[in-house]
Design an enzyme around this catalytic site. Structure first.
Site, PDB file in Angstrom:
ATOM      1  N   GLU A   1      65.205  59.571   6.385  1.00  0.00           N
ATOM      2  CA  GLU A   1      66.869  59.440   6.386  1.00  0.00           C
ATOM      3  C   GLU A   1      67.300  60.938   6.400  1.00  0.00           C
ATOM      4  OE1 GLU A   1      69.758  57.204   3.521  1.00  0.00           O
ATOM      5  OE2 GLU A   1      67.880  58.176   2.426  1.00  0.00           O
TER       6      GLU A   1
ATOM      7  N   GLU B   1      73.762  49.162   0.563  1.00  0.00           N
ATOM      8  CA  GLU B   1      73.581  50.403  -0.314  1.00  0.00           C
ATOM      9  C   GLU B   1      74.739  51.178  -0.307  1.00  0.00           C
ATOM     10  OE1 GLU B   1      70.182  54.119  -0.811  1.00  0.00           O
ATOM     11  OE2 GLU B   1      71.817  54.151   0.990  1.00  0.00           O
TER      12      GLU B   1
END
Length: 266
Positions: free
Chosen positions: A153, A250
Site C-alpha cells: 500500500e 476504510e
C-alpha cells in the site's frame, strides 16, 4: 451498478468506533455488512491465545467474513507505519506472522496488508530496501500455504512520516522487485488522491495488478462524497478493469458511522 453491488467490507479499525473493538464486528453486521477487515487487532506482535480466540470468536459470532487483515505494523497510534524495512524489528514481524496465520486459518481471511515502514535517516535507504524486500518475500512464502495475498500500500505523504511508497508505481516497483505472484497492489483512494494521483487513471493503469480496493475521500479521509474525488469516474474505472473483488469502507466517518452509509447506494 451501485457500490453495494460489490462485496463491501467495513474496516472496523475506523468504523463503528463508538463501541469497543470486539463489539464492532456485530455493529457492522447490524448495519448490513457481511464482510469486515481490520488493522492489526492487538497492541503487541505476540498476542496471547486468548486474544486470538477472542477476535476469531467475534467474527464467528457476528456472522461476518474477515476479508482483510494488516500485518503487525508497530505502534500505529504512536505514529509507526510498518516495520518491514527495519532490520532490528525482523523478529517482531516473524512472531506476528505466526499469529496472523493462526487468525487466518480460524477465520478464512486471505488478504493481508504489509506496510513498508518509515525509513531510518541514520541508515542507508538501499540497505533498508533490501531488508523490506526480504520481509515481503518471507511474508509471501508464509501466506502461500493458505493461498493468501500480501498487499502493498502507498500512503499519503506528509501524514505518515518517512514512508517511501506514495504512488501506485512505487508499490508496483516493489512488487516487481520481490518477484512473487503472492503480492498485489492495494489501491487506497484517499492515499493516492491526497498525493495528487488521478485515482481512476491509476486503476486503469494497474489493471490486473491490484488485489484490493479501499475507499475514502480526499481531502479529509471521510466517507465517499465528503471530499473532492470523482467517484463516478473511479467506479467507471473499476468496472472497465473487470474488478470483482472486495471494496473496503476504510474512512474516518464525519458523523456516526451509520449516518455515513448513503454512498453505498450511489
Amino acid at each position: 451498478m451501485k457500490w453495494n453491488d460489490y462485496d463491501v467490507s467495513a474496516n472496523i479499525s475506523l468504523l463503528f468506533t463508538d463501541v469497543p473493538y470486539l463489539e464492532r464486528f456485530r455493529a457492522a453486521a447490524d448495519a448490513g455488512f457481511t464482510s469486515v477487515e481490520s488493522w492489526w487487532p492487538f497492541p503487541t506482535a505476540d498476542p496471547t491465545a486468548t486474544e486470538l480466540d477472542d477476535v476469531a470468536g467475534a467474527v464467528a459470532d457476528a456472522g461476518v467474513r474477515l476479508t482483510g487483515l494488516n500485518f503487525f505494523a508497530g505502534d500505529m497510534p504512536g505514529g509507526e507505519r510498518g516495520i518491514a524495512c527495519r532490520p532490528e524489528r525482523a523478529n517482531e514481524l516473524e512472531t506476528a506472522t505466526e499469529a496472523l496465520l493462526h487468525l487466518a486459518r480460524a477465520t478464512g481471511c486471505r488478504a493481508f496488508n504489509l506496510l513498508y515502514g518509515q525509513l531510518d535517516p541514520s541508515e542507508s535507504e538501499k540497505q533498508q530496501r533490501a531488508v523490506a524486500v526480504r520481509a515481503y518475500r518471507a511474508a509471501a512464502e508464509a501466506v502461500d500455504e493458505i493461498d493468501g495475498t500480501v498487499l502493498v500500500e502507498p500512503l499519503a505523504h506528509g501524514l505518515n512520516g518517512a514512508y517511501p511508497l506514495t504512488t501506485h508505481r512505487d508499490a508496483l516497483d516493489l512488487v516487481e522487485e520481490v518477484g512473487s505472484p503472492r503480492l498485489a497492489l492495494l489501491v487506497d483512494t484517499f492515499h493516492l488522491g491526497h498525493n495528487g494521483v488521478d485515482v481512476a487513471a491509476a486503476v486503469r493503469e494497474t489493471r490486473g495488478r491490484f488485489g484490493h480496493v479501499q475507499l475514502a475521500d480526499a481531502p479529509g479521509r471521510g466517507e465517499p462524497g465528503s471530499g473532492d474525488l470523482n467517484w463516478d469516474e473511479i467506479a467507471r474505472a473499476l468496472r472497465e478493469t473487470g474488478y470483482t473483488g472486495t471494496v473496503a469502507a476504510e474512512y474516518k466517518p464525519t458523523r456516526p458511522t451509520r449516518q455515513t452509509l448513503g454512498w453505498l447506494e450511489a
